[in-house]
Write an enzyme that holds these catalytic residues in place. Structure first.
Site, PDB file in Angstrom:
ATOM      1  N   MET A  30       0.911  -1.243   0.042  1.00  0.00           N
ATOM      2  CA  MET A  30      -0.262   0.008   0.011  1.00  0.00           C
ATOM      3  C   MET A  30       0.736   1.124   0.121  1.00  0.00           C
ATOM      4  SD  MET A  30      -3.331  -1.049   1.918  1.00  0.00           S
ATOM      5  CE  MET A  30      -2.805  -0.592   3.752  1.00  0.00           C
ATOM      6  N   GLY A  31       2.129   1.225  -0.405  1.00  0.00           N
ATOM      7  CA  GLY A  31       3.090   2.229  -0.415  1.00  0.00           C
ATOM      8  C   GLY A  31       3.424   2.496   1.041  1.00  0.00           C
ATOM      9  N   TYR A  32       4.246   4.100   1.131  1.00  0.00           N
ATOM     10  CA  TYR A  32       4.762   4.654   2.225  1.00  0.00           C
ATOM     11  C   TYR A  32       5.897   3.630   2.589  1.00  0.00           C
ATOM     12  CZ  TYR A  32       5.321   8.514   5.154  1.00  0.00           C
ATOM     13  OH  TYR A  32       5.773   9.597   5.712  1.00  0.00           O
ATOM     14  N   HIS A  37       9.258  -3.359   3.689  1.00  0.00           N
ATOM     15  CA  HIS A  37       8.956  -3.544   2.201  1.00  0.00           C
ATOM     16  C   HIS A  37      10.038  -3.830   1.383  1.00  0.00           C
ATOM     17  CE1 HIS A  37       5.706  -0.447   3.475  1.00  0.00           C
ATOM     18  NE2 HIS A  37       4.767  -1.842   3.200  1.00  0.00           N
ATOM     19  N   LYS A 149       4.789 -10.138   8.821  1.00  0.00           N
ATOM     20  CA  LYS A 149       4.186  -9.093   9.854  1.00  0.00           C
ATOM     21  C   LYS A 149       2.689  -9.119   9.934  1.00  0.00           C
ATOM     22  CE  LYS A 149       3.530  -4.886  11.529  1.00  0.00           C
ATOM     23  NZ  LYS A 149       2.833  -3.911  10.466  1.00  0.00           N
TER      24      LYS A 149
HETATM   25  P1  AMP Z   1       1.573  -2.887   3.290  1.00  0.00           P
HETATM   26  O1  AMP Z   1       2.006  -1.731   2.592  1.00  0.00           O
HETATM   27  O2  AMP Z   1       1.481  -2.519   4.870  1.00  0.00           O
HETATM   28  O3  AMP Z   1       0.266  -3.507   2.833  1.00  0.00           O
HETATM   29  O4  AMP Z   1       2.420  -4.182   3.542  1.00  0.00           O
HETATM   30  C1  AMP Z   1       2.947  -4.743   2.148  1.00  0.00           C
HETATM   31  C2  AMP Z   1       3.760  -6.077   2.509  1.00  0.00           C
HETATM   32  O5  AMP Z   1       4.744  -5.594   3.240  1.00  0.00           O
HETATM   33  C3  AMP Z   1       2.814  -7.046   3.289  1.00  0.00           C
HETATM   34  O6  AMP Z   1       3.105  -8.328   2.785  1.00  0.00           O
HETATM   35  C4  AMP Z   1       3.338  -6.814   4.588  1.00  0.00           C
HETATM   36  O7  AMP Z   1       3.190  -8.050   5.545  1.00  0.00           O
HETATM   37  C5  AMP Z   1       4.732  -6.378   4.297  1.00  0.00           C
HETATM   38  N1  AMP Z   1       5.321  -5.935   5.446  1.00  0.00           N
HETATM   39  C6  AMP Z   1       5.003  -4.752   6.023  1.00  0.00           C
HETATM   40  N2  AMP Z   1       5.802  -4.465   7.057  1.00  0.00           N
HETATM   41  C7  AMP Z   1       6.759  -5.302   7.091  1.00  0.00           C
HETATM   42  C8  AMP Z   1       7.915  -5.763   8.197  1.00  0.00           C
HETATM   43  N3  AMP Z   1       8.171  -4.587   9.119  1.00  0.00           N
HETATM   44  N4  AMP Z   1       8.352  -6.590   7.973  1.00  0.00           N
HETATM   45  C9  AMP Z   1       8.349  -7.523   6.880  1.00  0.00           C
HETATM   46  N5  AMP Z   1       7.384  -7.298   5.937  1.00  0.00           N
HETATM   47  C10 AMP Z   1       6.650  -6.178   5.940  1.00  0.00           C
END
Ligand code: AMP
Length: 282
Positions: A30-32, A37, A149
């Site tokens: 979802m970015g940021y 990531h 995570k």
């Molecule tokens: P999100 O942008 O939060 O939807 O995360 C995108 C992907 O990155 C998802 O598969 C999350 O599980 C992974 N992710 C987010 N934070 C972490 C982290 N601290 N360590 C490992 N993977 C992460």
């Protein structure tokens, strides 16, 4: 590295790669973007010829009172991170590109989602399954990368791929943490400096729970109580759940044995709802 916003552009790029016999990895986000990531992207780059990173704040996975509008966004910083990590393409669609007028098809799940985050976020996993399914159909990757995570999300995606016979390898990647232990998250930016300091109690409770089990504790209630009590030593903590479940079914267990997931969700000072977890084979 290219940045595109339409399904057609992704399809023609992937088609060109396929003509050259190249393998393709996908990292949905979802970015940021942060180092969590980045670890997924780097693993994908190491294991595939070309890597697509999708950046899409998916409205369908947010409940009506959740943080869709305030979710942080920074495409410029994200593109720098993706490029330096070796991604070849960013897919950054508008919601209208993903959900065209008349959209009414969904992917839903009936088993793994009636626990943990599925209870407090009732529409969440339907939104996740639907968008991930769409991304899989658009990119048609060989492998897709997800962080541990979001452990329940990882289990849900693995189940969906198995149940619906999708020819995609799901790769789980370990949790990346800040120096003090707090799991990296785009939502950590919601925290005031004081709440950020207090939030470290989440990872401390995770490490405590893991140690108790490694030291031989097999009663989940004892472990959960100790974790809860530690979290509540800091002000502003509103526990959504502290749970220990079977890592395959997401259902509660009476005795700690087999593949377990210990997961927590805590609202910190009303500013951010944060999650953390550990998995163990006992
Ligand atoms: P999100 O942008 O939060 O939807 O995360 C995108 C992907 O990155 C998802 O598969 C999350 O599980 C992974 N992710 C987010 N934070 C972490 C982290 N601290 N360590 C490992 N993977 C992460």
């Amino acid at each position: 590295m290219r940045i595109v916003s339409t399904v057609d552009e992704v399809r023609s790029q992937v088609k060109a790669w396929r003509k050259e016999g190249k393998s393709v990895g996908l990292v949905p986000t979802m970015g940021y973007l942060h180092e969590g990531h980045e670890s997924l992207i780097r693993k994908a780059v190491a294991e595939n010829d070309e890597v697509v990173v999708s950046i899409f704040v998916n409205p369908m996975q947010f409940g009506p009172t959740e943080d869709l509008a305030s979710y942080p966004r920074d495409l410029e910083a994200d593109s720098k991170l993706c490029e330096s990590a070796g991604a070849a393409l960013i897919f950054h669609p508008e919601p209208e590109e993903m959900y065209q007028e008349g959209f009414c098809s969904f992917v839903d799940m009936n088993g793994l989602t009636n626990a943990l985050c599925g209870l407090s976020r009732p529409v969440h996993f339907r939104g996740v399954c639907t968008v991930v399914n769409k991304l899989f159909n658009i990119v048609m990757p060989d492998k897709a990368y997800f962080g541990e995570k979001d452990a329940q999300q990882l289990a849900v995606i693995r189940r969906m791929v198995k149940d619906l016979n999708m020819d995609i390898t799901i790769v789980g990647c370990p949790i990346i943490r800040e120096e003090d232990g707090l799991a990296k998250s785009s939502r950590n930016t919601y925290l005031s400096p004081e709440s950020r300091q207090n939030a470290v109690i989440l990872s401390k409770s995770i490490f405590l729970g893991k140690k108790l089990i490694e030291d031989g504790e097999r009663n989940p209630e004892v472990v959960k109580k100790a974790m809860r009590e530690l979290i509540m030593t800091k002000p502003g903590m509103d526990i959504d759940y502290v749970e220990i479940v079977d890592n395959n079914t997401m259902q509660s267990i009476d005795v700690i044995a087999g593949d377990i997931l210990c997961a927590i969700a805590v609202r910190v000072s009303g500013e951010a709802r944060l999650i953390d977890n550990f998995m163990l084979s006992v």
